[in-house]
Design an enzyme around this catalytic site. Sequence first.
Site, short mmCIF file in Angstrom:
data_model
loop_
_atom_site.label_atom_id
_atom_site.label_comp_id
_atom_site.label_asym_id
_atom_site.label_seq_id
_atom_site.Cartn_x
_atom_site.Cartn_y
_atom_site.Cartn_z
N GLY A 173 5.16 4.47 2.27
CA GLY A 173 6.44 3.77 2.31
C GLY A 173 6.89 3.30 0.95
N GLU B 52 4.99 -2.62 5.42
CA GLU B 52 4.45 -1.51 6.21
C GLU B 52 3.18 -1.98 6.92
OE1 GLU B 52 4.87 1.88 3.77
OE2 GLU B 52 2.80 2.43 4.19
N GLY C 61 0.65 -3.24 0.06
CA GLY C 61 -0.25 -2.36 0.79
C GLY C 61 -1.63 -2.97 0.93
N ILE C 62 -2.63 -2.07 1.03
CA ILE C 62 -4.00 -2.56 1.09
C ILE C 62 -4.69 -2.29 -0.24
CG2 ILE C 62 -4.73 -2.52 3.48
CD1 ILE C 62 -5.60 0.43 2.97
N GLY C 63 -5.83 -2.92 -0.42
CA GLY C 63 -6.63 -2.61 -1.59
C GLY C 63 -6.72 -3.80 -2.52
N ALA C 64 -7.39 -3.54 -3.64
CA ALA C 64 -7.75 -4.63 -4.54
C ALA C 64 -6.53 -5.29 -5.19
CB ALA C 64 -8.69 -4.10 -5.61
N1 COA Z 1 -6.40 10.34 -13.83
C1 COA Z 1 -7.60 10.61 -13.30
N2 COA Z 1 -8.17 9.90 -12.32
C2 COA Z 1 -7.48 8.86 -11.85
C3 COA Z 1 -6.21 8.51 -12.36
C4 COA Z 1 -5.69 9.30 -13.40
N3 COA Z 1 -4.50 9.02 -13.93
N4 COA Z 1 -5.76 7.43 -11.68
C5 COA Z 1 -6.70 7.10 -10.80
N5 COA Z 1 -7.74 7.97 -10.91
C6 COA Z 1 -8.96 7.93 -10.09
C7 COA Z 1 -9.58 6.54 -10.15
O1 COA Z 1 -10.46 6.40 -11.26
C8 COA Z 1 -10.30 6.48 -8.84
O2 COA Z 1 -11.49 7.24 -8.92
P1 COA Z 1 -12.89 6.64 -8.38
O3 COA Z 1 -12.63 6.46 -6.90
O4 COA Z 1 -13.84 7.70 -8.71
O5 COA Z 1 -13.06 5.35 -9.09
C9 COA Z 1 -9.36 7.24 -7.91
O6 COA Z 1 -8.59 8.10 -8.73
C10 COA Z 1 -8.43 6.33 -7.12
O7 COA Z 1 -7.71 5.50 -7.98
P2 COA Z 1 -7.38 4.00 -7.60
O8 COA Z 1 -6.42 3.46 -8.57
O9 COA Z 1 -8.66 3.24 -7.38
O10 COA Z 1 -6.69 4.20 -6.18
P3 COA Z 1 -6.37 3.14 -5.07
O11 COA Z 1 -7.34 3.29 -3.99
O12 COA Z 1 -6.14 1.78 -5.66
O13 COA Z 1 -4.97 3.70 -4.55
C11 COA Z 1 -2.88 4.77 -4.83
C12 COA Z 1 -3.87 3.80 -5.43
C13 COA Z 1 -1.70 4.87 -5.80
C14 COA Z 1 -3.48 6.14 -4.64
C15 COA Z 1 -2.38 4.21 -3.46
O14 COA Z 1 -1.84 2.94 -3.63
C16 COA Z 1 -1.36 5.12 -2.81
O15 COA Z 1 -1.72 6.07 -2.14
N6 COA Z 1 -0.05 4.83 -3.02
C17 COA Z 1 1.02 5.67 -2.49
C18 COA Z 1 1.46 5.23 -1.12
C19 COA Z 1 2.10 3.88 -1.12
O16 COA Z 1 2.49 3.34 -2.12
N7 COA Z 1 2.23 3.32 0.06
C20 COA Z 1 2.90 2.06 0.28
C21 COA Z 1 1.97 0.92 0.50
S1 COA Z 1 1.01 1.05 2.00
#
Ligand code: COA
Length: 432
Positions: free
Chosen positions: A336, A238, A215-218
């Site tokens: 996805g 995707e 996906g996207i992101g770090a």
């Molecule tokens: N409890 C409380 N807070 C939590 C947490 C938990 N268990 N896990 C994460 N958080 C908080 C983080 O601290 C962060 O907060 P901040 O923005 O204030 O720092 C926020 O929630 C987002 O977490 P992060 O891990 O940085 O999210 P991300 O932007 O890396 O996205 C997913 C991770 C899982 C949300 C994202 O990959 C997703 O939506 N996945 C599902 C869809 C998918 O897999 N698609 C296929 C690929 S395109």
Amino acid sequence: MTWRDYYSQRLVSAEEAVKHIKSGDRVVLGHACGEPLLLPTAMVARAEELNDVEVVHMVAKGEGLYVAPEMEGHFRHNGFFAGPSTRKAMAEGRADYTPIHISDIPALFANNCLPVDVAMITVTPPDQFGFCSMGVSVDYTFQAARSAKIVIAEVNPNMPRIFGRSFIRVDEIDYFVPCELPIHENQPATITDVEKAIGKNVASLIGDGSTLQMGIGAIPDAVLTFLTDKNDLGIHTEMFSDGVIPLVNAGNINCRVKTLHPDKMIATFLMGTKDFYEWVNENPMVEMYPEDYVNDPFIIAQNEKMISINSALQIDVLGQVAADTLGPLQFSGVGGQIDFIRGATRSKGGKSIIALPSTAAKGTISRIVPILDTGASVTTSRNDVQFIVTEYGVAELKGKTVRERMQALTNIAHPDFRNEIEEKMKAVYFKK
Ligand code: COA
């Protein structure tokens, strides 16, 4: 009538185009960076004349003006994904979330489960044959346009023209709205030391000749930086972004040994910078297809050595993955994730990976927990997971007993939380 005459007769302003929306209509917006730039604002400007218009969308890159509190009664958002502009409205009950795998969305439109009244999309100017490319957003937008009673397209010269099943004929569009604004972009994420460590651990699972979904992101960006010593990598995903360009330029990604669509990078949507959009424009290596094809697990599985890399918010010690909710609150969407996990599982030599930092909230919360937060939805079930990766290592869960999973996951939790997890785990799951 020639397509040129048809096109010039149907060129209108955004304000004129949105006059075709009626109260009670379902309006589907082009996805992510393919979201139109002028049409949503023009639609919202008509709020006083419209009631009960449902706005269907997934990753929203625009301002999401239709979810503002004062729009209640006029517009109601129905999202396949929550994001910064829509999350609060969902949490406050002013907008809805529809759980669905990306691969299943086009069928909602095609089979009249969600009949589409108006599709508002973005396309390139027509080519000499009278075809417009749907550019960075083919995904569900392709079927939304096919199923809609009325198709309104912003025609934007900044939209890259991309090959594949991504073209729409001029006579399939009802109104054309010229727009020369830059399309939505996505800037590369800043990569922390934790994400670098995760990227290195994930890269250790990727062999030469693998086809990747990420996906996207770090985390995906961090993984890519550790693939500079790999050969013959392919892409079937995707979406992808700027991070792949250095690896293509250096020859690490060449798609040569892919068993499906050899030589091509396959995606259903793209998000990136202006430079990235220039790079994908008419790039013979890049092909886009609708998401009911790209994300179909049986299509994905035709890629041998398919590796899916996805992320999560929380995982319990059984291996149940919560990736789209924080407790009961909708944070994102299932996307996805399962499409690709199931595709990679069926692929010869495939692997599915969930990669996540061991903690959240500046290290104060463990993401590996004995029990998921109350109200959290299970995105990926414990029956589907294979590899879980944190900055502390790799846990392989497939074929492992519940007790073995608990041990493997505790081993990759942050050391500050391991004792707490073990104690609670014993109290909850084992009766002495
Ligand atoms: N409890 C409380 N807070 C939590 C947490 C938990 N268990 N896990 C994460 N958080 C908080 C983080 O601290 C962060 O907060 P901040 O923005 O204030 O720092 C926020 O929630 C987002 O977490 P992060 O891990 O940085 O999210 P991300 O932007 O890396 O996205 C997913 C991770 C899982 C949300 C994202 O990959 C997703 O939506 N996945 C599902 C869809 C998918 O897999 N698609 C296929 C690929 S395109």
